[in-house]
Scaffold this motif. Structure first.
Motif, PDB file in Angstrom:
ATOM      1  N   GLY A  45       4.055  14.071   7.456  1.00  0.00           N
ATOM      2  CA  GLY A  45       3.165  13.612   6.100  1.00  0.00           C
ATOM      3  C   GLY A  45       2.347  14.574   5.976  1.00  0.00           C
ATOM      4  O   GLY A  45       1.247  14.347   5.131  1.00  0.00           O
TER       5      GLY A  45
ATOM      6  N   GLU B  37       7.466  13.916  -1.865  1.00  0.00           N
ATOM      7  CA  GLU B  37       6.396  13.841  -3.186  1.00  0.00           C
ATOM      8  C   GLU B  37       7.067  14.753  -4.146  1.00  0.00           C
ATOM      9  O   GLU B  37       7.023  14.518  -5.409  1.00  0.00           O
TER      10      GLU B  37
ATOM     11  N   GLY C  42      -0.948  16.665   0.272  1.00  0.00           N
ATOM     12  CA  GLY C  42      -1.856  15.826  -0.175  1.00  0.00           C
ATOM     13  C   GLY C  42      -3.106  15.767   0.232  1.00  0.00           C
ATOM     14  O   GLY C  42      -4.041  14.860   0.455  1.00  0.00           O
ATOM     15  N   THR C  43      -3.737  17.006   0.526  1.00  0.00           N
ATOM     16  CA  THR C  43      -4.886  17.435   1.059  1.00  0.00           C
ATOM     17  C   THR C  43      -6.074  17.337  -0.096  1.00  0.00           C
ATOM     18  O   THR C  43      -5.514  17.544  -1.228  1.00  0.00           O
TER      19      THR C  43
ATOM     20  N   ALA D 126       0.843  -1.279  -0.051  1.00  0.00           N
ATOM     21  CA  ALA D 126       0.032  -0.083  -0.138  1.00  0.00           C
ATOM     22  C   ALA D 126       0.807   1.277  -0.023  1.00  0.00           C
ATOM     23  O   ALA D 126       2.000   1.295   0.812  1.00  0.00           O
ATOM     24  N   HIS D 127       0.436   2.312  -0.728  1.00  0.00           N
ATOM     25  CA  HIS D 127       1.237   3.385  -0.961  1.00  0.00           C
ATOM     26  C   HIS D 127       0.564   4.428   0.144  1.00  0.00           C
ATOM     27  O   HIS D 127      -0.389   4.804  -0.033  1.00  0.00           O
ATOM     28  N   GLN D 128       1.509   5.071   0.906  1.00  0.00           N
ATOM     29  CA  GLN D 128       0.957   6.285   1.628  1.00  0.00           C
ATOM     30  C   GLN D 128       1.772   7.575   1.054  1.00  0.00           C
ATOM     31  O   GLN D 128       3.156   7.517   0.737  1.00  0.00           O
ATOM     32  N   TRP D 129       0.935   8.517   1.030  1.00  0.00           N
ATOM     33  CA  TRP D 129       1.757  10.131   0.806  1.00  0.00           C
ATOM     34  C   TRP D 129       2.714  10.163   1.814  1.00  0.00           C
ATOM     35  O   TRP D 129       2.761  10.034   2.805  1.00  0.00           O
ATOM     36  N   ARG D 130       4.033  10.767   1.187  1.00  0.00           N
ATOM     37  CA  ARG D 130       5.309  10.857   1.986  1.00  0.00           C
ATOM     38  C   ARG D 130       5.531  11.945   2.244  1.00  0.00           C
ATOM     39  O   ARG D 130       6.526  12.244   2.822  1.00  0.00           O
TER      40      ARG D 130
END
Ligand code: F0G
Length: 366
Positions: A27, A10, A30-31, A1-5
């Motif tokens: 973190g 990014e 990515g809003t 699974a990819h999570q916003w970094r």
């Protein structure tokens, strides 16, 4: 699974960092870009809200703070300092904790919301309430940064603007191109400067140490900034010595990023205008009650501006409009508990009994 970094990882190729940089992140970024249905119906344009309250400490400041704190660690700092109307102090305190640095924050006495105050305290910052306004606090913080061993993390630090420009990148990445108009509140004027920088960089080839990145967008938006009427130095054309507004986040009379904000306005063919506290509170209510998005009052200034311009017949239809709503409603929730006429909302009390509750709700048994 990819999570916003987080925004640094990014957008590493567009930020002043290297492979060796020790990244301080919670973190951020990515809003969500939320389609505002009622504002779109009102204006006949597609209106989107960039919901910055979804950042780790509840405001857009986290985008800049990840960069500023990373720079502080890189510089070997042991302590950081900032002046703040509240959100910067909350963000600085959290990111300093993540970085293992001491943090001191200077805030105007009595003029910051309880939510923001408690964040700075919770994260262990040394909080000093200055007998003065934000502009006085920033003067002191700058002098501390110059003459004492503390690292300044206000947006006069260019690292902050670098981080905050990623808001514009995310808008373009989500929409597939830049919007026609970008609307946002203006206080110390860092954010309008940062968005404009981001939009410009995305609209042209960008030089990096690993080569040239192609343009991502075909255009740049027109920038519309809105200040609170009692704290509107850009409208006056000069600093205001006694700024006043219920929107404490933007209660600022002498913005640090003056030239870059004026450049954003003029190069984009945009404007910086004022909205009254009543217009801000009406927009705050609109966002909560019609769009389902809870923001703090200062964050509603952009929406207040759009509604005002629409009433004046100055909002084009058929366009794409993005409004940054900068901070979460839970930062300063008291304003939701006031009615339009200024009286307090009184929750209805009921006995522990379903029949009375149903009657109070106007429900009839089926
Ligand atoms: N909206 C909110 C919620 C803010 O906290 C701020 C600024 C602004 C808008 C204005 O952004 O200063 O870049 O023009 N808050 C700063 C602080 C001053 O200390 O938290 P700006």
């Amino acid at each position: 699974a990819h999570q916003w970094r987080g925004v640094i990882r990014e957008y590493a190729d567009r930020l002043p960092v290297t492979e060796a940089t020790k990244v301080i992140t919670l973190g951020e970024g990515g809003t969500p870009l939320v389609h505002a249905q009622k504002l779109s119906e009102l204006t006949g344009s597609e209106v989107y809200l960039k919901v910055e309250g979804m950042n780790p400490t509840g405001s857009f400041k986290d985008r800049g703070m990840t960069m500023a704190m990373t720079a502080a660690v890189e510089a070997g700092a042991k302590a950081v300092v900032c002046a703040s109307t509240g959100n910067t102090s909350a963000s600085a305190a959290a990111y300093a904790t993540a970085a293992g640095l001491k943090c001191a924050v200077l805030v105007p006495e009595g003029k910051i919301s309880m939510g923001k105050l408690s964040q700075a305290i919770a994260h262990g910052a040394t909080l000093l309430q200055v007998d003065g306004n934000f502009d006085n606090c920033l003067d002191i913080a700058r002098k501390l940064g110059e003459a004492y061993p503390v690292f300044l993390v206000n947006s006069v630090n260019p690292a902050r603007i670098q981080g905050q420009k990623t808001g514009a990148f995310e808008v373009v990445d989500t929409l597939g191109d830049a919007p026609d108009i970008h609307v946002l509140p203006v206080g110390n004027a860092g954010n309008i400067s940062a968005y404009w920088k981001g939009y410009k960089e995305y609209s042209a080839p960008f030089e990096t140490t690993n080569g040239t990145l192609p343009a991502v967008s075909t255009k740049t938006p027109v920038m519309w900034g809105f200040q609170a009427a009692g704290a509107a130095p850009f409208v006056a054309g000069h600093p205001i010595t006694e700024p006043d507004t219920i929107a404490t986040a933007i209660r600022i009379g002498n913005p640090a990023s003056w030239e870059t904000a004026v450049a954003a306005r003029d190069e984009s063919g945009g404007l910086i205008e004022a909205v009254t506290d009543d217009e801000i509170l009406a927009a705050h209510r609109w966002l909560s009650a019609k769009e389902g998005v809870f923001v703090e009052p200062g964050s509603a200034a952009g929406v207040a501006g759009l509604i005002k311009k629409h009433a004046a017949g100055e909002v084009p239809s058929g366009k794409t409009i993005v409004i940054t709503v900068t901070g979460h409603g839970l930062k300063d929730p008291q304003w939701a508990l006031r009615t339009e006429d200024g009286s307090d909302v009184q929750p209805v009390k009921v006995p522990n009994d379903v029949v009375t509750v149903a009657a109070e709700l106007g429900l009839e048994e089926n």
